[in-house]
Design an enzyme around this catalytic site. Structure first.
Site, short mmCIF file in Angstrom:
data_model
loop_
_atom_site.label_atom_id
_atom_site.label_comp_id
_atom_site.label_asym_id
_atom_site.label_seq_id
_atom_site.Cartn_x
_atom_site.Cartn_y
_atom_site.Cartn_z
N ASP A 15 11.66 27.13 -15.66
CA ASP A 15 10.77 26.05 -15.25
C ASP A 15 9.78 26.60 -14.22
O ASP A 15 10.04 27.63 -13.58
CB ASP A 15 11.61 24.92 -14.64
CG ASP A 15 10.76 23.81 -14.08
OD1 ASP A 15 9.99 23.21 -14.86
OD2 ASP A 15 10.85 23.55 -12.88
N ASP A 17 7.11 24.39 -11.83
CA ASP A 17 7.02 23.59 -10.61
C ASP A 17 8.39 23.33 -10.02
O ASP A 17 9.25 22.72 -10.65
CB ASP A 17 6.34 22.24 -10.90
CG ASP A 17 4.90 22.40 -11.36
OD1 ASP A 17 4.16 23.12 -10.68
OD2 ASP A 17 4.54 21.82 -12.40
N ASP A 213 14.91 23.14 -11.61
CA ASP A 213 15.22 22.42 -10.38
C ASP A 213 15.51 20.95 -10.60
O ASP A 213 15.79 20.23 -9.64
CB ASP A 213 14.03 22.55 -9.41
CG ASP A 213 12.82 21.77 -9.91
OD1 ASP A 213 12.31 22.12 -11.00
OD2 ASP A 213 12.38 20.82 -9.24
#
Length: 364
Positions: A15, A17, A213
């Site tokens: 991922d 961001d 995240d």
């Protein structure tokens, strides 16, 4: 040290961001970890739900931050959304684009015709994040959807991690159209499979690892695709959310940040192990004590503007405790009803820094 993650997995599906970078800043240690993975012949795919930028722009931005990314290493939800459209509507069909010019270009590349206004000819609507989207854009999409057009959302992320904090994501604007149309979009990005499948396919991976995240996109996306996941605490997810997560939102591994891909499997896996902490369940409470009388955790969390979402950096002791808490609680079935009770000063200091007050209980 046990066998490392880079020894077990042949690709990292990363991922962006909140995992690789936050806004305009790379997560500390992330560029070095990615470089080491490449040295070990582990394929890299930067898998982003952000549909606002073209793949080359994403690669260029990553390169500026020290990741030396190439175009073929980037997989975006805009590409996945366009692919979903191409499978479902005739070639050359007009498609209302709610989003950036980069998304419109992906629509064009799959043989469809991007437009910005609704008409009787429009067969579909595709929606991705753009900071310039306004009411008029949503109104055109609303008209097309109500007239029967297929609706594809590149992703459903309600929040976007940045260096300034969490800002509205594409899912927030999807929610506005959902309320206006009473319709439900097909979702191309995480946690649905199209984007993840695209990344696995282009990496030619047989055992990829998802690193992210967020529980509701990265971890759930890994679950839907049948893949292992490593959760990092540099973006959206918090320790409290992880502890109370539903089964499909539970990663196999937990780490402070992306640099942990260089660490051992056993050190990162959420499992009951020999630990500095003893965790057991008693009358619905998770009881925590320091296994070693000499254990004293006074600095589990320290201020660091480049670490977690609230400027936090998680120590090895804190993460070890969180893994133990999760492993024991999940083995009991898990759920949102957990309360954690520390039985000594060291445990009390640790859980107080790790978990929100609403999850804590005091000894009877």
């Amino acid at each position: 040290m046990s066998e490392r993650l880079l020894d077990v997995y042949d690709a990292l599906l990363l991922d962006l961001d909140g995992t690789v970078y936050r806004g305009e800043q790379a997560v500390p240690g992330a560029p070095e970890a990615v470089a080491k993975a490449r040295e070990q012949a582990v394929a890299i795919r930067f898998v982003t739900n952000n549909a606002s930028r073209a793949p080359q722009e994403v690669a260029d931005h990553l390169a500026e931050l020290g990741f030396a990314a190439t175009l073929d290493e980037v997989s975006t939800s805009a590409q996945a959304g366009a692919a979903v459209l191409a499978e479902r509507v005739p070639a050359g069909s007009p498609v209302v684009v709610v989003g950036s010019d980069a998304l419109a270009e992906e629509v064009r590349l799959v043989g469809l015709r991007p437009v910005r206004t609704a008409s009787s000819e429009v067969t579909a609507v595709v929606q991705g994040l753009s900071k310039d989207t306004g009411w008029r854009d949503l109104a055109e999409a609303c008209l097309a959807i109500r007239a029967g057009a297929l609706w594809v959302a590149c992703n459903n992320d309600t929040a976007l991690p940045t260096e300034r904090g969490l800002l509205p994501g594409n899912g927030a604007l999807v929610a506005a159209l959902r309320a206006a149309t009473d319709a439900e979009p097909l979702v191309a990005g995480k946690p649905e499979r199209p984007l993840m499948d695209q990344a696995v396919r282009t990496a030619n991976a047989s055992r990829p690892l998802v690193v992210g995240d967020r529980l509701d996109t990265d971890v759930l996306g890994a679950h839907h695709a049948g893949l292992d996941a490593l959760l990092v605490l540099t973006g959206v997810a918090t320790p409290g959310q992880l502890l109370t997560a539903a089964p499909e939102l539970r990663p196999r591994y937990l780490a402070a940040d992306l640099s942990a891909v260089l660490d051992g499997v056993a050190e990162l896996e959420i499992a009951v192990t020999d630990s500095a902490w003893t965790v057991r369940v008693d009358n619905g409470l998770l009881l925590v004590s320091a296994s070693d009388a000499g254990t004293a955790v006074t600095e589990d969390v320290t201020a660091d503007a480049t670490a977690g979402p609230a400027g936090q950096r998680w120590s090895a002791d804190a993460l070890e405790l969180l893994r133990q808490l999760c492993a024991v609680w999940w083995a009991e079935g898990g759920g949102a009803g957990v309360r954690v009770c520390a039985t000594d000063d060291a445990a009390r200091a640790a859980v107080g820094r790790l978990l929100p007050a609403e999850l804590l209980a005091t000894p009877a």
